[in-house]
Design a protein around this motif. Structure first.
Motif, PDB file in Angstrom:
ATOM      1  N   PRO A 125       0.631  -1.130   0.017  1.00  0.00           N
ATOM      2  CA  PRO A 125      -0.010  -0.209  -0.236  1.00  0.00           C
ATOM      3  C   PRO A 125       1.091   0.892  -0.181  1.00  0.00           C
ATOM      4  CG  PRO A 125      -0.973  -1.282   1.434  1.00  0.00           C
ATOM      5  CD  PRO A 125       0.447  -2.223   1.321  1.00  0.00           C
ATOM      6  N   LEU A 126       2.113   1.113  -0.109  1.00  0.00           N
ATOM      7  CA  LEU A 126       2.668   2.125   0.265  1.00  0.00           C
ATOM      8  C   LEU A 126       3.491   2.620  -0.916  1.00  0.00           C
ATOM      9  CD1 LEU A 126       5.358   1.212   3.543  1.00  0.00           C
ATOM     10  CD2 LEU A 126       3.034   2.661   3.491  1.00  0.00           C
ATOM     11  N   ILE A 127       3.337   1.880  -1.929  1.00  0.00           N
ATOM     12  CA  ILE A 127       3.994   1.859  -3.240  1.00  0.00           C
ATOM     13  C   ILE A 127       3.012   2.639  -4.173  1.00  0.00           C
ATOM     14  CG2 ILE A 127       4.514   0.976  -5.634  1.00  0.00           C
ATOM     15  CD1 ILE A 127       4.547  -1.692  -5.102  1.00  0.00           C
ATOM     16  N   GLY A 128       1.397   3.645  -4.141  1.00  0.00           N
ATOM     17  CA  GLY A 128       1.085   4.461  -4.178  1.00  0.00           C
ATOM     18  C   GLY A 128       1.788   5.626  -4.254  1.00  0.00           C
ATOM     19  N   PRO A 129       1.366   6.855  -4.847  1.00  0.00           N
ATOM     20  CA  PRO A 129       1.025   6.708  -5.749  1.00  0.00           C
ATOM     21  C   PRO A 129       1.177   6.322  -7.027  1.00  0.00           C
ATOM     22  CG  PRO A 129       1.543   9.072  -5.676  1.00  0.00           C
ATOM     23  CD  PRO A 129       1.892   8.347  -4.759  1.00  0.00           C
ATOM     24  N   ARG A 130       2.697   5.936  -7.099  1.00  0.00           N
ATOM     25  CA  ARG A 130       4.103   5.280  -8.300  1.00  0.00           C
ATOM     26  C   ARG A 130       2.957   3.736  -8.792  1.00  0.00           C
ATOM     27  NH1 ARG A 130       8.505   4.474  -4.664  1.00  0.00           N
ATOM     28  NH2 ARG A 130       6.494   4.143  -3.317  1.00  0.00           N
ATOM     29  N   PRO A 131       3.164   3.776  -9.490  1.00  0.00           N
ATOM     30  CA  PRO A 131       2.412   2.537 -11.087  1.00  0.00           C
ATOM     31  C   PRO A 131       3.275   0.719 -10.139  1.00  0.00           C
ATOM     32  CG  PRO A 131       3.741   3.099 -12.256  1.00  0.00           C
ATOM     33  CD  PRO A 131       4.116   4.787 -10.751  1.00  0.00           C
ATOM     34  N   VAL A 132       2.189   0.267 -10.460  1.00  0.00           N
ATOM     35  CA  VAL A 132       2.599  -1.091 -10.577  1.00  0.00           C
ATOM     36  C   VAL A 132       2.133  -1.929 -11.455  1.00  0.00           C
ATOM     37  CG1 VAL A 132       2.731  -2.981  -9.257  1.00  0.00           C
ATOM     38  CG2 VAL A 132       2.993  -1.166  -7.588  1.00  0.00           C
ATOM     39  N   LEU A 133       3.141  -2.414 -12.740  1.00  0.00           N
ATOM     40  CA  LEU A 133       2.403  -3.649 -13.068  1.00  0.00           C
ATOM     41  C   LEU A 133       2.771  -5.296 -12.880  1.00  0.00           C
ATOM     42  CD1 LEU A 133       1.660  -5.176 -15.856  1.00  0.00           C
ATOM     43  CD2 LEU A 133       3.932  -3.622 -16.527  1.00  0.00           C
ATOM     44  N   GLN A 134       2.416  -5.793 -12.695  1.00  0.00           N
ATOM     45  CA  GLN A 134       2.166  -7.626 -13.044  1.00  0.00           C
ATOM     46  C   GLN A 134       2.070  -8.471 -14.094  1.00  0.00           C
ATOM     47  OE1 GLN A 134       2.101  -8.970  -8.593  1.00  0.00           O
ATOM     48  NE2 GLN A 134       0.244  -7.420  -8.486  1.00  0.00           N
ATOM     49  N   ILE A 135       2.731  -9.196 -14.423  1.00  0.00           N
ATOM     50  CA  ILE A 135       2.976  -9.962 -15.783  1.00  0.00           C
ATOM     51  C   ILE A 135       2.756 -10.909 -15.667  1.00  0.00           C
ATOM     52  CG2 ILE A 135       3.766 -10.301 -18.047  1.00  0.00           C
ATOM     53  CD1 ILE A 135       4.893  -7.983 -18.134  1.00  0.00           C
ATOM     54  N   ILE A 136       1.728 -12.024 -15.875  1.00  0.00           N
ATOM     55  CA  ILE A 136       1.574 -13.197 -15.029  1.00  0.00           C
ATOM     56  C   ILE A 136       1.008 -14.425 -16.571  1.00  0.00           C
ATOM     57  CG2 ILE A 136       0.267 -15.193 -13.649  1.00  0.00           C
ATOM     58  CD1 ILE A 136       1.834 -12.919 -11.608  1.00  0.00           C
ATOM     59  N   GLY A 137       1.521 -15.096 -15.852  1.00  0.00           N
ATOM     60  CA  GLY A 137       1.424 -16.426 -17.000  1.00  0.00           C
ATOM     61  C   GLY A 137      -0.507 -17.018 -16.816  1.00  0.00           C
ATOM     62  N   GLU A 138      -1.468 -17.114 -17.508  1.00  0.00           N
ATOM     63  CA  GLU A 138      -2.328 -17.549 -17.204  1.00  0.00           C
ATOM     64  C   GLU A 138      -2.475 -18.331 -17.438  1.00  0.00           C
ATOM     65  OE1 GLU A 138      -5.484 -17.676 -21.000  1.00  0.00           O
ATOM     66  OE2 GLU A 138      -4.227 -18.884 -21.603  1.00  0.00           O
ATOM     67  N   ARG A 139      -1.561 -19.367 -16.628  1.00  0.00           N
ATOM     68  CA  ARG A 139      -1.349 -21.121 -16.454  1.00  0.00           C
ATOM     69  C   ARG A 139      -0.912 -21.058 -15.342  1.00  0.00           C
ATOM     70  NH1 ARG A 139       0.874 -25.109 -17.923  1.00  0.00           N
ATOM     71  NH2 ARG A 139       2.061 -23.769 -19.482  1.00  0.00           N
ATOM     72  N   ALA A 140      -0.318 -19.969 -14.235  1.00  0.00           N
ATOM     73  CA  ALA A 140       0.656 -19.732 -13.517  1.00  0.00           C
ATOM     74  C   ALA A 140      -0.100 -20.381 -12.003  1.00  0.00           C
ATOM     75  CB  ALA A 140       0.881 -18.186 -12.696  1.00  0.00           C
ATOM     76  N   VAL A 141       0.105 -21.243 -11.641  1.00  0.00           N
ATOM     77  CA  VAL A 141      -0.580 -21.446  -9.857  1.00  0.00           C
ATOM     78  C   VAL A 141       0.149 -20.749  -8.995  1.00  0.00           C
ATOM     79  CG1 VAL A 141      -0.932 -24.496 -11.076  1.00  0.00           C
ATOM     80  CG2 VAL A 141       1.124 -23.156  -9.189  1.00  0.00           C
ATOM     81  N   THR A 142       0.438 -19.743  -9.499  1.00  0.00           N
ATOM     82  CA  THR A 142       1.358 -19.963  -8.099  1.00  0.00           C
ATOM     83  C   THR A 142       0.143 -17.767  -8.465  1.00  0.00           C
ATOM     84  OG1 THR A 142       2.664 -18.358 -10.048  1.00  0.00           O
ATOM     85  CG2 THR A 142       3.071 -19.909  -6.951  1.00  0.00           C
ATOM     86  N   ALA A 143      -0.155 -17.812  -9.554  1.00  0.00           N
ATOM     87  CA  ALA A 143      -1.234 -16.281  -9.605  1.00  0.00           C
ATOM     88  C   ALA A 143      -1.672 -15.525  -8.614  1.00  0.00           C
ATOM     89  CB  ALA A 143      -2.571 -16.374 -10.869  1.00  0.00           C
ATOM     90  N   TRP A 144      -2.332 -15.994  -7.489  1.00  0.00           N
ATOM     91  CA  TRP A 144      -3.640 -15.998  -6.673  1.00  0.00           C
ATOM     92  C   TRP A 144      -2.204 -14.860  -5.198  1.00  0.00           C
ATOM     93  CZ3 TRP A 144      -1.124 -16.852  -1.251  1.00  0.00           C
ATOM     94  CH2 TRP A 144      -0.435 -18.147  -1.240  1.00  0.00           C
ATOM     95  N   MET A 145      -1.008 -15.160  -5.350  1.00  0.00           N
ATOM     96  CA  MET A 145      -0.149 -14.237  -4.925  1.00  0.00           C
ATOM     97  C   MET A 145       0.018 -12.815  -5.776  1.00  0.00           C
ATOM     98  SD  MET A 145       2.618 -17.006  -3.568  1.00  0.00           S
ATOM     99  CE  MET A 145       2.889 -17.730  -4.370  1.00  0.00           C
ATOM    100  N   ALA A 146      -0.079 -13.239  -7.404  1.00  0.00           N
ATOM    101  CA  ALA A 146       0.016 -11.389  -7.812  1.00  0.00           C
ATOM    102  C   ALA A 146      -1.202 -10.974  -8.162  1.00  0.00           C
ATOM    103  CB  ALA A 146       0.395 -12.246  -9.074  1.00  0.00           C
TER     104      ALA A 146
END
Length: 307
Positions: free
Chosen positions: A237-258
């Protein structure tokens, strides 16, 4: 594009890095990116790939080995210390700000897998970072506690904590505490332990596809209880107002963390899904890296501009 071996200090630990510099002319200092590697990885693997590709797009990039790992210093070897990992990113930013060819007001972070979560935490606490992006975000503490897919039996992590406690006691008696083996001997064993995600990790780290002699095969046992107390997403939450981009594979089982990190972000934020890709596919497969690099280039161009 030139690659230079560099080093810098992180809380008293020497950190080894590769600096990638575009071979095109520039009218002044360039924007720069710090690129972090996955857990157990080294700078010669996927972080080096992304650093090179982004240097080809005009950025000075710095890929580095985490403290206690690769060619960097620190004992015990193979320690995964989340707080130190975050400090390593900040130290890398400090190194870049001191370079005459880098525009200190246009520095971004790029974290891959475990370094994705550490890059988010570092950005939250370091206002010098103007934009942060991740690829295949994974938060090691969550992954060890809950499993890659978030469904792990809590008893598994309790057993790891027991082993870590026993290792600390052994070390206090002057005995060899041993280390936690990260990869089994065969792909079949990897599948039994971690399903398809486990096989993909084995295929990257333990076969000619991506293996490197310095990538970590074991973790120091004290990594476990250090991770038990850490939450890399606390600072998101401290990152804002700076931007965040997360690139995730649609089959990644780890996607819930992103997705969890995305929900915590307070400023401009985006999850960009790469069709057909798994978590590990984004480490080295050109058909998935190409669109990821295109997206990263557009993101940094928008947020590390001279305006």
């Amino acid at each position: 594009m030139a690659r230079t071996t560099v080093s810098f200090d992180s809380a008293g630990i020497p950190i080894a890095g590769h600096l990638y510099t575009p071979d095109t002319s520039a009218s002044g200092p360039r924007p720069a990116l710090v690129v972090g590697h996955p857990g157990t990885g080294v700078k010669e693997q996927t972080s080096g790939t992304y650093a090179r590709r982004m240097a080809e797009r005009g950025y000075i990039t710095l890929a580095f080995d985490a403290a206690y790992q690769g060619e960097s210093g620190g004992l015990p070897r193979g320690l995964e210390d989340p707080a130190q990992r975050v400090e390593d990113f900040k130290a890398a930013v400090s190194y870049l700000t001191a370079r005459a060819d880098v525009d200190a007001d246009r520095i971004g972070l790029l974290g891959i897998c475990a370094s994705g979560s550490y890059a988010l935490a570092a950005t939250g606490g370091d206002r010098r970072v103007k934009a942060v992006a991740t690829v295949s975000t994974a938060e090691p503490a969550r992954q060890f506690r809950l499993g890659a897919d978030g469904t792990q039996d809590p008893a598994v992590f309790r057993s790891l904590l027991d082993a870590a406690a026993a290792a600390r006691s052994a070390a206090a008696r002057g005995e060899d505490p041993g280390a936690m083996t990260m990869f089994p001997e065969t792909a079949e064993q990897a599948r039994a332990l971690g399903g398809e995600h486990g096989v993909e990790g084995f295929d990257y780290y333990r076969t000619p596809r991506g293996m490197h002699e310095r990538s970590a095969k074991t973790l120091a046992w004290e990594s476990i209880d250090r991770m038990a107390l850490h939450d890399a997403f606390f600072a998101v939450p401290l990152i804002g107002p700076r931007p965040v981009l997360q690139i995730i594979g649609e089959r990644a089982v780890t996607a819930w963390m992103a997705v969890e990190a995305h929900q915590r972000a307070t400023g401009p934020k985006e999850i960009h899904w790469i069709k057909g890709a798994s978590h590990v596919d984004l480490y080295d497969k050109k058909e998935y890296i190409d669109p990821a690099v295109d997206k990263l280039t557009a993101f940094y161009a928008a947020h590390l501009s001279t305006d």
